[in-house]
Design a protein around this motif. Structure first.
Motif, PDB file in Angstrom:
ATOM      1  N   CYS A   1       0.910  -1.200   0.014  1.00 60.59           N
ATOM      2  CA  CYS A   1       0.103  -0.187  -0.063  1.00 60.59           C
ATOM      3  C   CYS A   1       0.748   1.242   0.019  1.00 60.59           C
ATOM      4  O   CYS A   1       1.931   1.137   0.363  1.00 60.59           O
ATOM      5  CB  CYS A   1      -0.693   0.017   1.162  1.00 60.59           C
ATOM      6  SG  CYS A   1      -0.072   0.166   2.589  1.00 60.59           S
ATOM      7  N   GLU A   2       0.011   2.317  -0.251  1.00 59.63           N
ATOM      8  CA  GLU A   2       0.785   3.763  -0.209  1.00 59.63           C
ATOM      9  C   GLU A   2       0.953   4.052   1.277  1.00 59.63           C
ATOM     10  O   GLU A   2       0.335   3.900   2.153  1.00 59.63           O
ATOM     11  CB  GLU A   2      -0.075   4.790  -0.878  1.00 59.63           C
ATOM     12  CG  GLU A   2      -0.370   4.782  -2.177  1.00 59.63           C
ATOM     13  CD  GLU A   2       1.026   5.092  -3.051  1.00 59.63           C
ATOM     14  OE1 GLU A   2       1.747   5.823  -2.506  1.00 59.63           O
ATOM     15  OE2 GLU A   2       0.912   4.840  -4.141  1.00 59.63           O
TER      16      GLU A   2
ATOM     17  N   PHE B   1      -9.864   1.290   1.052  1.00 59.03           N
ATOM     18  CA  PHE B   1     -10.178   2.417   1.420  1.00 59.03           C
ATOM     19  C   PHE B   1     -11.076   3.248   0.489  1.00 59.03           C
ATOM     20  O   PHE B   1     -10.556   4.275  -0.149  1.00 59.03           O
ATOM     21  CB  PHE B   1      -8.725   3.271   1.948  1.00 59.03           C
ATOM     22  CG  PHE B   1      -7.956   2.587   2.651  1.00 59.03           C
ATOM     23  CD1 PHE B   1      -8.276   2.162   4.147  1.00 59.03           C
ATOM     24  CD2 PHE B   1      -6.565   2.211   2.591  1.00 59.03           C
ATOM     25  CE1 PHE B   1      -7.461   1.390   5.020  1.00 59.03           C
ATOM     26  CE2 PHE B   1      -5.747   1.365   3.346  1.00 59.03           C
ATOM     27  CZ  PHE B   1      -6.464   1.091   4.578  1.00 59.03           C
TER      28      PHE B   1
ATOM     29  N   GLU C   1     -13.497   5.373   0.855  1.00 55.78           N
ATOM     30  CA  GLU C   1     -13.717   6.882   0.996  1.00 55.78           C
ATOM     31  C   GLU C   1     -13.139   7.787  -0.009  1.00 55.78           C
ATOM     32  O   GLU C   1     -13.679   8.826  -0.406  1.00 55.78           O
ATOM     33  CB  GLU C   1     -13.392   7.038   2.471  1.00 55.78           C
ATOM     34  CG  GLU C   1     -13.616   8.727   2.787  1.00 55.78           C
ATOM     35  CD  GLU C   1     -12.923   9.108   4.010  1.00 55.78           C
ATOM     36  OE1 GLU C   1     -13.968   9.388   4.970  1.00 55.78           O
ATOM     37  OE2 GLU C   1     -11.883   8.799   4.495  1.00 55.78           O
ATOM     38  N   ASP C   2     -11.719   7.409  -0.300  1.00 54.98           N
ATOM     39  CA  ASP C   2     -10.867   8.407  -1.088  1.00 54.98           C
ATOM     40  C   ASP C   2     -11.523   8.517  -2.458  1.00 54.98           C
ATOM     41  O   ASP C   2     -10.965   9.338  -3.132  1.00 54.98           O
ATOM     42  CB  ASP C   2      -9.490   7.857  -1.156  1.00 54.98           C
ATOM     43  CG  ASP C   2      -9.049   8.081   0.392  1.00 54.98           C
ATOM     44  OD1 ASP C   2      -9.365   8.900   1.041  1.00 54.98           O
ATOM     45  OD2 ASP C   2      -8.421   7.126   0.822  1.00 54.98           O
TER      46      ASP C   2
ATOM     47  N   ARG D   1      -3.806   4.425  -7.133  1.00 57.03           N
ATOM     48  CA  ARG D   1      -5.096   4.505  -6.756  1.00 57.03           C
ATOM     49  C   ARG D   1      -6.071   4.857  -7.674  1.00 57.03           C
ATOM     50  O   ARG D   1      -7.324   4.593  -7.406  1.00 57.03           O
ATOM     51  CB  ARG D   1      -5.460   5.274  -5.490  1.00 57.03           C
ATOM     52  CG  ARG D   1      -4.316   4.633  -4.211  1.00 57.03           C
ATOM     53  CD  ARG D   1      -4.800   4.995  -2.870  1.00 57.03           C
ATOM     54  NE  ARG D   1      -6.156   4.620  -2.876  1.00 57.03           N
ATOM     55  CZ  ARG D   1      -6.969   4.978  -1.806  1.00 57.03           C
ATOM     56  NH1 ARG D   1      -6.561   5.920  -0.684  1.00 57.03           N
ATOM     57  NH2 ARG D   1      -8.094   4.302  -1.503  1.00 57.03           N
TER      58      ARG D   1
ATOM     59  N   GLY E   1     -10.630  11.127   1.635  1.00 59.29           N
ATOM     60  CA  GLY E   1     -10.251  11.511   3.099  1.00 59.29           C
ATOM     61  C   GLY E   1     -10.090  12.963   3.472  1.00 59.29           C
ATOM     62  O   GLY E   1     -10.107  13.355   4.385  1.00 59.29           O
TER      63      GLY E   1
ATOM     64  N   ARG F   1      -2.251  14.898  -1.063  1.00 63.13           N
ATOM     65  CA  ARG F   1      -3.124  14.179  -2.370  1.00 63.13           C
ATOM     66  C   ARG F   1      -4.119  15.128  -3.075  1.00 63.13           C
ATOM     67  O   ARG F   1      -4.485  14.587  -4.102  1.00 63.13           O
ATOM     68  CB  ARG F   1      -3.923  13.000  -1.357  1.00 63.13           C
ATOM     69  CG  ARG F   1      -2.980  12.174  -0.593  1.00 63.13           C
ATOM     70  CD  ARG F   1      -2.374  11.196  -1.634  1.00 63.13           C
ATOM     71  NE  ARG F   1      -1.408  10.164  -1.079  1.00 63.13           N
ATOM     72  CZ  ARG F   1      -1.957   9.124  -0.547  1.00 63.13           C
ATOM     73  NH1 ARG F   1      -3.207   8.744  -0.644  1.00 63.13           N
ATOM     74  NH2 ARG F   1      -0.942   8.339  -0.161  1.00 63.13           N
TER      75      ARG F   1
ATOM     76  N   LEU G   1      -1.865  12.798   6.933  1.00 60.95           N
ATOM     77  CA  LEU G   1      -2.376  12.303   5.164  1.00 60.95           C
ATOM     78  C   LEU G   1      -3.390  13.424   4.933  1.00 60.95           C
ATOM     79  O   LEU G   1      -3.267  13.906   3.820  1.00 60.95           O
ATOM     80  CB  LEU G   1      -2.467  11.054   5.326  1.00 60.95           C
ATOM     81  CG  LEU G   1      -3.050  10.008   4.057  1.00 60.95           C
ATOM     82  CD1 LEU G   1      -1.693  10.663   2.977  1.00 60.95           C
ATOM     83  CD2 LEU G   1      -3.377   8.771   3.819  1.00 60.95           C
ATOM     84  N   HIS G   2      -4.411  12.950   5.603  1.00 64.75           N
ATOM     85  CA  HIS G   2      -5.676  13.637   5.160  1.00 64.75           C
ATOM     86  C   HIS G   2      -6.338  14.566   6.168  1.00 64.75           C
ATOM     87  O   HIS G   2      -6.012  14.526   7.253  1.00 64.75           O
ATOM     88  CB  HIS G   2      -6.741  12.648   4.873  1.00 64.75           C
ATOM     89  CG  HIS G   2      -6.500  11.740   3.584  1.00 64.75           C
ATOM     90  ND1 HIS G   2      -6.607  10.315   3.644  1.00 64.75           N
ATOM     91  CD2 HIS G   2      -6.073  12.101   2.591  1.00 64.75           C
ATOM     92  CE1 HIS G   2      -6.184   9.954   2.555  1.00 64.75           C
ATOM     93  NE2 HIS G   2      -5.868  11.030   1.714  1.00 64.75           N
TER      94      HIS G   2
ATOM     95  N   ALA H   1      -1.465   0.258   7.109  1.00 64.01           N
ATOM     96  CA  ALA H   1      -1.578   0.803   5.898  1.00 64.01           C
ATOM     97  C   ALA H   1      -2.002   2.252   5.912  1.00 64.01           C
ATOM     98  O   ALA H   1      -2.569   2.908   4.945  1.00 64.01           O
ATOM     99  CB  ALA H   1      -2.564  -0.128   4.978  1.00 64.01           C
TER     100      ALA H   1
ATOM    101  N   CYS I   1     -12.309   5.949   6.231  1.00 59.98           N
ATOM    102  CA  CYS I   1     -11.961   5.635   5.004  1.00 59.98           C
ATOM    103  C   CYS I   1     -12.452   4.171   4.421  1.00 59.98           C
ATOM    104  O   CYS I   1     -12.327   3.860   3.430  1.00 59.98           O
ATOM    105  CB  CYS I   1     -10.401   5.630   4.894  1.00 59.98           C
ATOM    106  SG  CYS I   1      -9.782   4.674   6.130  1.00 59.98           S
TER     107      CYS I   1
HETATM  108  C1  CIR Z   1      -3.132   5.785   1.095  1.00 55.49           C
HETATM  109  O1  CIR Z   1      -2.128   6.291   1.372  1.00 55.49           O
HETATM  110  O2  CIR Z   1      -3.928   6.096   0.020  1.00 55.49           O
HETATM  111  C2  CIR Z   1      -3.673   4.567   1.997  1.00 55.49           C
HETATM  112  N1  CIR Z   1      -2.609   3.811   2.365  1.00 55.49           N
HETATM  113  C3  CIR Z   1      -4.616   4.983   3.275  1.00 55.49           C
HETATM  114  C4  CIR Z   1      -5.561   5.746   2.539  1.00 55.49           C
HETATM  115  C5  CIR Z   1      -6.436   6.086   3.914  1.00 55.49           C
HETATM  116  N2  CIR Z   1      -7.620   6.993   3.475  1.00 55.49           N
HETATM  117  C6  CIR Z   1      -8.304   7.743   4.374  1.00 55.49           C
HETATM  118  O3  CIR Z   1      -8.048   7.773   5.382  1.00 55.49           O
HETATM  119  N3  CIR Z   1      -9.143   8.379   3.953  1.00 55.49           N
END
Ligand code: CIR
Length: 259
Positions: free
Chosen positions: A16-17, A63, A65-66, A85, A119, A135, A164-165, A246, A252
């Motif tokens: 995963c990312e 995930f 939600e993204d 993704r 996210g 992102r 991250l988000h 992850a 998500c």
């Molecule tokens: C990513 O980096 O895209 C995934 N490993 C984790 C995404 C998590 N998404 C979220 O919290 N909305």
């Protein structure tokens, strides 16, 4: 009726990312059991869950939600910031058609050069907060603003730093209440809401999934959970320790919408 789209965990999740975490081994069986319990928590709340299959070339597809932002008035298909993704979208669009999510909602797409991860989008009533993150870029925010404004929402962009988000830093835990990590998001951006700050020893504790009468919340954050319960929030705990490796949390793993 409320419906949730979820997606099975890809065997490739180990690739995963990762942005802010170092890679740690993921126990796939354990991750799947945890994910199934998360889905059960949705069912317990009266939500109809539709789990989509995945493939071994989509490491992050659990995930969901993204990949979309589903407002009552329209569905926005995102263009995720991570190139790896982008292949996740067709199955989500297909599921939105099949679940009749698009019956009364037009569907719009975030287009190149825009990037947007779901996210980064927090919807509170008719306000949409969108994170400017690694992102989600300015073009993606502009496109979301155009679509959501037309549907009657106000849209406010906020910088995302340290995580991250946007929803790593702030989520809703009630109609007028947010849970936030003040180290990652300025509290005054949410001055119009009741605010609950996470316990500073639990950095990743600001992500909670709000359902109509309860909140799905990671078991890993007992101190923040105490704060939530003291404020009257009903918690359904879930162990999502494998998905956390992850860089995922609880919002998500589902797309929830009215059909
Ligand atoms: C990513 O980096 O895209 C995934 N490993 C984790 C995404 C998590 N998404 C979220 O919290 N909305």
């Amino acid at each position: 009726m409320l419906m949730a789209i979820t997606r099975e965990i890809s065997p490739a999740i180990r690739q995963c990312e990762l942005t802010h975490l170092t890679r740690a081994p993921i126990d796939l069986d354990r991750a799947r059991a945890q994910h199934a319990d998360y889905e059960w928590a949705l069912v317990e709340a009266g939500i109809t869950v539709r789990r989509l299959p995945t493939t071994d070339d989509m490491p992050d597809s659990v995930f969901v939600e993204d990949i979309a932002v589903i407002l009552d008035e329209l569905a926005v298909i995102t263009r995720p910031g991570a190139v790896s993704r982008r292949a996740e979208a067709p199955a989500i669009m297909d599921a939105l058609v099949k679940t009749r999510a698009l019956h009364f909602r037009p569907m719009v797409m975030i287009e190149e050069p825009g990037t947007l991860d779901g996210g980064d989008v927090l919807v509170l009533g008719t306000r949409v907060y969108v994170g400017s993150s690694s992102r989600t870029n300015a073009a993606g925010i502009d496109q979301l603003r155009r679509h959501a404004t037309r549907a009657g929402y106000t849209v406010q962009a906020l910088p995302v730093r340290g995580c991250l988000h946007l929803k790593s830093a702030v989520t809703a835990v009630g109609p007028e209440t947010v849970l936030l990590n003040p180290a990652w998001i300025p509290e005054d951006a949410f001055a119009d809401y009741e605010r609950i700050a996470i316990d500073p020893r639990e950095r990743h504790a600001a992500n909670a999934a709000l359902l109509p009468d309860r909140v799905i919340y990671p078991a890993a954050f007992p101190r923040t959970r105490e704060r939530l319960e003291a404020a009257g929030v009903k918690i359904r705990p879930v162990d999502v320790s494998e998905l956390a490796k992850a860089e995922g949390a609880v919002t998500c793993c589902s797309l929830i919408f009215e059909v």
